[in-house]
Design a protein around this motif. Structure first.
Motif: not given
Length: 329
Positions: A180-186, A240-243, A247-250, A285-287
């Motif tokens: 999964a993605m994080g803020i920086i790495h993926g 940013a919303e899509l980011a 990330m949450v999806m992954t 909450q999203m996750i």
């Protein structure tokens, strides 16, 4: 009794002093790399160094060892290489050397990799590296705090790593470069692999741009990337919303993937600066909404890495010979 834990993270090095009232502090990577700050000096402001019974630390990928080992017995700081994706950048190295030369009783916690005996052999066959050492600390903290013997622990911050614990033993983990993605790495996708092959970018450059920053179009220092994305998100900027959504999806995909190979899961534990975030964006909450059909979802603060290291130090000092399947030498 005084026990200290250290979490060598992407944006800095965090410490917890495990006393009656735990003390937490973090030193930024840039401050350490420039030599502006001494970790031992900062530690000595908060505790008598001579009173420390045992310290447990993490360093880089921890792929050169597979047991919890006294630091004086460790070669090459417990790593195989300082190059490539996730390479060492210097800040944590100075802290490691300071601690090693200090005389403070210290043990080094290993990462999870193909030579980690407790991992399911299929994980060891599939992935050379599964998680860096602080994920062991986080998992131990989750184990002690929740009592779950069968759980998925997701640490989400600069990178995202999910760990599978079965019957009180770490059986598998998905590292940031494959999961999964994080803020920086993926994970490195096809376009990035082509860029590496063509010599346009290094593996580390791609890895460090494969997280939410890629989607949000944020190109700033690692330490300020999270704030930049959050600011854009709160301003209503769609990228940013899509980011965040991506990330949450992954992360949800990764947790469900681990659930698919587990016999049973008693709970899911989210932690890290992003996994535990409820304000100003409720990412927890999203996750949670995406995985709560699996099992109850709990939250731990982002200090779980350094707290878990300190708890490992305490357990080792008291004679424990096994931490979630990882042997104590």
């Amino acid at each position: 009794m005084v026990f200290v834990g250290m979490d060598h993270g992407t944006t800095g090095v965090s410490f917890t002093i495990l006393e009656e009232e735990p003390v937490h502090f973090k030193i930024g990577r840039e401050e350490l790399s420039s030599g502006e700050v001494s970790a031992l000096e900062e530690l000595s402001k908060r505790v008598d160094i001579g009173s420390i019974d045992l310290m447990a630390i993490t360093y880089a990928m921890g792929d050169g060892i597979n047991e919890i080992i006294p630091i004086e017995n460790v070669k090459n700081r417990g790593i195989i290489s300082i190059g490539g994706a996730g390479k060492v950048t210097g800040g944590g190295t100075s802290v490691y050397d300071e601690i090693k030369n200090s005389g403070v009783p210290t043990v080094l916690i290993p990462g999870l990799h193909r030579n980690t005996p407790c991992l399911d052999e299929r994980f060891r066959a599939a992935y050379s590296h599964a998680a860096s050492p602080e994920k062991v600390s986080i998992s131990y903290n989750a184990y002690l705090e929740t009592g779950f013997r069968n759980m998925i622990v997701a640490d989400i911050s600069s990178n995202s790593v999910s760990i599978l614990v079965e019957d009180g033993t770490i059986k598998g983990a998905m590292d940031a470069c494959v999961g999964a993605m994080g803020i920086i790495h993926g994970p490195l996708d096809l376009e990035m692999i082509r860029d590496i092959d063509d010599g346009e970018k290094t593996a580390n450059e791609c890895f460090s741009r494969a997280g939410a920053v890629k989607v949000a179009g944020v190109d700033t220092k690692v330490a300020s990337a999270k704030e930049a994305i959050i600011r854009k998100y709160l301003e209503g900027q769609r990228e940013a919303e899509l980011a965040i959504e991506t990330m949450v999806m992954t992360i949800i995909m990764e947790i469900w993937g681990l659930r698919g190979i587990a016999d049973k899961i008693e709970g899911i534990v989210l932690t890290g600066s992003i996994g535990s975030m409820q304000e100003p964006i409720n990412i927890f909450q999203m996750i949670k909404e995406g995985v709560e059909d699996i099992a109850p979802v709990l939250i731990l603060p982002p200090t779980s890495g350094s707290v878990g290291s300190a708890q490992i130090a305490k357990a080792v000092f008291e004679g424990e010979k096994d931490i979630l399947g990882i042997k104590v030498l």
